[in-house]
Design a protein around this motif. Structure first.
Motif, PDB file in Angstrom:
ATOM      1  N   TRP A  27       0.974  -1.342  -0.053  1.00 29.21           N
ATOM      2  CA  TRP A  27      -0.216  -0.092   0.150  1.00 29.21           C
ATOM      3  C   TRP A  27       0.872   1.170   0.056  1.00 29.21           C
ATOM      4  CZ3 TRP A  27       0.165  -3.189   4.098  1.00 29.21           C
ATOM      5  CH2 TRP A  27       1.122  -2.747   5.239  1.00 29.21           C
ATOM      6  N   CYS A  28       2.105   1.196   0.061  1.00 31.90           N
ATOM      7  CA  CYS A  28       2.980   2.273   0.024  1.00 31.90           C
ATOM      8  C   CYS A  28       3.374   2.778  -1.426  1.00 31.90           C
ATOM      9  CB  CYS A  28       4.176   1.897   0.960  1.00 31.90           C
ATOM     10  SG  CYS A  28       5.744   2.870   0.376  1.00 31.90           S
ATOM     11  N   GLY A  29       2.744   4.130  -1.645  1.00 32.80           N
ATOM     12  CA  GLY A  29       2.756   4.696  -2.894  1.00 32.80           C
ATOM     13  C   GLY A  29       4.208   4.748  -3.382  1.00 32.80           C
ATOM     14  N   PRO A  30       5.310   5.305  -2.603  1.00 29.73           N
ATOM     15  CA  PRO A  30       6.536   5.717  -3.328  1.00 29.73           C
ATOM     16  C   PRO A  30       7.238   4.338  -3.467  1.00 29.73           C
ATOM     17  CG  PRO A  30       6.158   6.838  -1.094  1.00 29.73           C
ATOM     18  CD  PRO A  30       4.846   6.175  -1.518  1.00 29.73           C
ATOM     19  N   MET A  33       6.190   3.109  -7.063  1.00 31.65           N
ATOM     20  CA  MET A  33       6.860   3.764  -7.915  1.00 31.65           C
ATOM     21  C   MET A  33       8.433   3.566  -8.147  1.00 31.65           C
ATOM     22  SD  MET A  33       4.281   5.586  -8.505  1.00 31.65           S
ATOM     23  CE  MET A  33       4.893   5.871 -10.141  1.00 31.65           C
ATOM     24  N   PRO A  36       9.600  -0.432 -10.443  1.00 34.26           N
ATOM     25  CA  PRO A  36      10.071  -0.340 -11.620  1.00 34.26           C
ATOM     26  C   PRO A  36      11.261   0.270 -11.944  1.00 34.26           C
ATOM     27  CG  PRO A  36       8.056   1.006 -11.686  1.00 34.26           C
ATOM     28  CD  PRO A  36       8.448   0.496 -10.342  1.00 34.26           C
ATOM     29  N   VAL A  37      11.784   1.298 -11.122  1.00 35.12           N
ATOM     30  CA  VAL A  37      13.039   1.943 -11.331  1.00 35.12           C
ATOM     31  C   VAL A  37      14.021   0.887 -11.071  1.00 35.12           C
ATOM     32  CG1 VAL A  37      14.352   3.835 -10.860  1.00 35.12           C
ATOM     33  CG2 VAL A  37      11.891   4.210 -11.140  1.00 35.12           C
ATOM     34  N   ILE A  71       9.728   3.218   4.919  1.00 41.64           N
ATOM     35  CA  ILE A  71      10.016   2.563   3.729  1.00 41.64           C
ATOM     36  C   ILE A  71       9.652   3.441   2.490  1.00 41.64           C
ATOM     37  CG2 ILE A  71       9.940   0.180   4.132  1.00 41.64           C
ATOM     38  CD1 ILE A  71       6.768   0.263   3.870  1.00 41.64           C
ATOM     39  N   MET A  85      22.748   2.365   3.305  1.00 40.56           N
ATOM     40  CA  MET A  85      21.191   2.266   2.953  1.00 40.56           C
ATOM     41  C   MET A  85      20.574   3.640   2.534  1.00 40.56           C
ATOM     42  SD  MET A  85      18.302   1.236   6.137  1.00 40.56           S
ATOM     43  CE  MET A  85      17.862   2.715   7.057  1.00 40.56           C
ATOM     44  N   VAL A  87      16.782   5.706   1.994  1.00 37.57           N
ATOM     45  CA  VAL A  87      15.246   5.458   2.259  1.00 37.57           C
ATOM     46  C   VAL A  87      14.659   6.640   1.418  1.00 37.57           C
ATOM     47  CG1 VAL A  87      13.708   6.157   4.190  1.00 37.57           C
ATOM     48  CG2 VAL A  87      15.768   5.067   4.789  1.00 37.57           C
ATOM     49  N   PHE A  89      12.009   7.223  -2.137  1.00 38.02           N
ATOM     50  CA  PHE A  89      12.166   7.243  -3.652  1.00 38.02           C
ATOM     51  C   PHE A  89      13.386   7.846  -4.214  1.00 38.02           C
ATOM     52  CE2 PHE A  89      11.241   8.687  -7.831  1.00 38.02           C
ATOM     53  CZ  PHE A  89      10.899   7.578  -8.624  1.00 38.02           C
ATOM     54  N   PRO A  91      15.252   8.958  -8.157  1.00 40.66           N
ATOM     55  CA  PRO A  91      15.245   8.853  -9.663  1.00 40.66           C
ATOM     56  C   PRO A  91      16.177   7.698  -9.877  1.00 40.66           C
ATOM     57  CG  PRO A  91      15.235  10.985  -8.991  1.00 40.66           C
ATOM     58  CD  PRO A  91      15.601  10.482  -7.733  1.00 40.66           C
TER      59      PRO A  91
END
Lengths: 103, 290
Positions: A27-30, A33, A36-37, A71, A85, A87, A89, A91
């Protein structure tokens, strides 16, 4: 390729060399995203590092072991030892840099 | 999902001019912001140095801007942008009421006055978070502090409280909610600074010091570097070059968010440059994929 694994499988994988762990949740939006990156980045680093995806909801013990409090979190292991590490999103270019500086 | 050529965030002079220029260049535009342009424009008393509009009131200027945009068929989508993700060849734009995709993005969101708390940036991602729903699962049986800035955050607090053992909720707005159970609401507490040691987060305030496993800060305004993860800042502003390009390929910024002088005509001028740069980028992108 980013391989989805659980905490039991994690114990048995070969951790020699560089492993990149992606801690996420459905359920975590970032996280969604970033997936796929990371997949693209994993292709670029094929043969140089192994990539794994770990659902923190299903594998809370592993998340705890690596001190994951937020996350998405990308953890880099060298021969099984946590060396870095990141944390949140990032690019593709920045994610590639992050992985390559830990090779 | 429809992929727009250019998504523009912000409807002040920079965003509107960018949208107009993009439209002139025949690009599909998603313009996200406020149907009333920008408060900073409409609330201004008189503007004396805007070319072609001498001694105009902020209200009239705002009307003139919107009329210009409307006459060109530009529509404003009223939605709040939560995050912009650079996915490589396109951008994913997460908004409150849905997600959008665009090949390029222009950030014209204005100057944010938000200042992080001492310790906030240092411990961001290590005990400090901006998204309670993202990290809720990690708080099973743990405690958390929420610094909240709007009534909408009460829902996030409830979501977190379903998993966490205890939630300390510190509203920084006129609280009239009915949070209960394992959520402890304390009003009129002003946060001072954040520290994190040995797995415990500490929030010093003007009253008590609160401690928990983590701290969530749910601001209405998001700092640009949080809005666009990976974005390079120049102090409090987005770092841009003369073409209004940022460090992220395909993402441009213009207006007050790029720095002083905070002038309407400067913002509009930068909006024009940003749109033209986005158009060049789109052409390159097209060539690369052909």
């Amino acid at each position: 390729m980013v391989k989805k694994i659980n905490q039991d499988e994690f114990k048995t994988i070969d951790k020699s060399g560089v492993s990149v762990l992606d801690f996420n949740a459905t359920w975590c939006g970032p996280c969604k995203m970033l997936a796929p990156v990371l997949e693209e980045v994993s292709e670029d680093f094929a043969g140089k590092a192994n990539f794994y995806s770990i659902d923190t909801d299903d594998n809370p013990d592993l998340a705890r072991e690596y001190g994951i409090m937020n996350i998405p979190a990308i953890v880099v292991l060298k021969d099984g030892e946590k060396v870095d590490m990141n944390v949140g999103f990032v690019p593709k270019e920045a994610l590639s840099d992050f992985v390559s500086k830990n090779l | 999902m429809e992929r727009f050529d250019i998504a523009i965030i912000g409807t002040g002079p920079a965003g509107l001019e960018a949208a107009i220029t993009a439209k002139v260049r025949n690009k599909t535009v998603l313009l996200l912001g406020n149907k009333g342009s920008s408060d900073k424009v409409s609330k201004a008393h008189t503007i004396q140095n805007y070319l072609g509009l001498p001694n105009v009131s902020g209200e009239d200027m705002s009307k003139a801007f919107l009329a210009h945009a409307t006459s060109m068929g530009i529509e404003i989508t009223e939605d709040k942008v939560n995050a912009v993700y650079s996915m490589g060849k396109y951008f994913a734009i997460q908004c409150h009421s849905g997600d959008y995709e665009a090949s390029s993005v222009i950030v014209a969101a204005g100057m944010t006055t938000m200042k992080p708390f001492p310790g906030e940036m240092e411990f961001l991602g290590r005990g400090v978070s901006y998204c309670a729903t993202c990290d809720a699962a990690l708080y099973k049986g743990k405690t958390a502090i929420i610094i909240a800035y709007s009534a909408a955050d009460e829902e996030e607090a409830e979501f977190l409280a379903e998993r966490a053992q205890k939630v300390y909720y510190l509203p920084q707005y006129e609280y009239a909610g009915n949070l209960g159970g394992n959520i402890e609401v304390t009003c009129d507490v002003k946060p001072d600074s954040i520290a994190y040691t040995e797995g415990r987060a500490y929030l010093a305030t003007d009253k008590d010091t609160y401690t928990a496993d983590g701290i969530f800060i749910l601001r209405e305004q998001i700092a640009p570097s949080q809005l666009v993860p990976g974005l390079q800042m120049d102090g409090n502003h987005i770092g841009v070059d003369r073409s209004m390009a940022t460090n992220i390929k395909g993402l441009f910024a213009c207006g007050d968010i790029t720095g002083a002088p905070y002038q309407y005509i400067k913002a509009a001028g930068e909006g024009n440059v940003a749109a033209l740069s986005a158009v060049s980028y789109l052409n390159e992108l097209k060539k690369a994929t052909e």
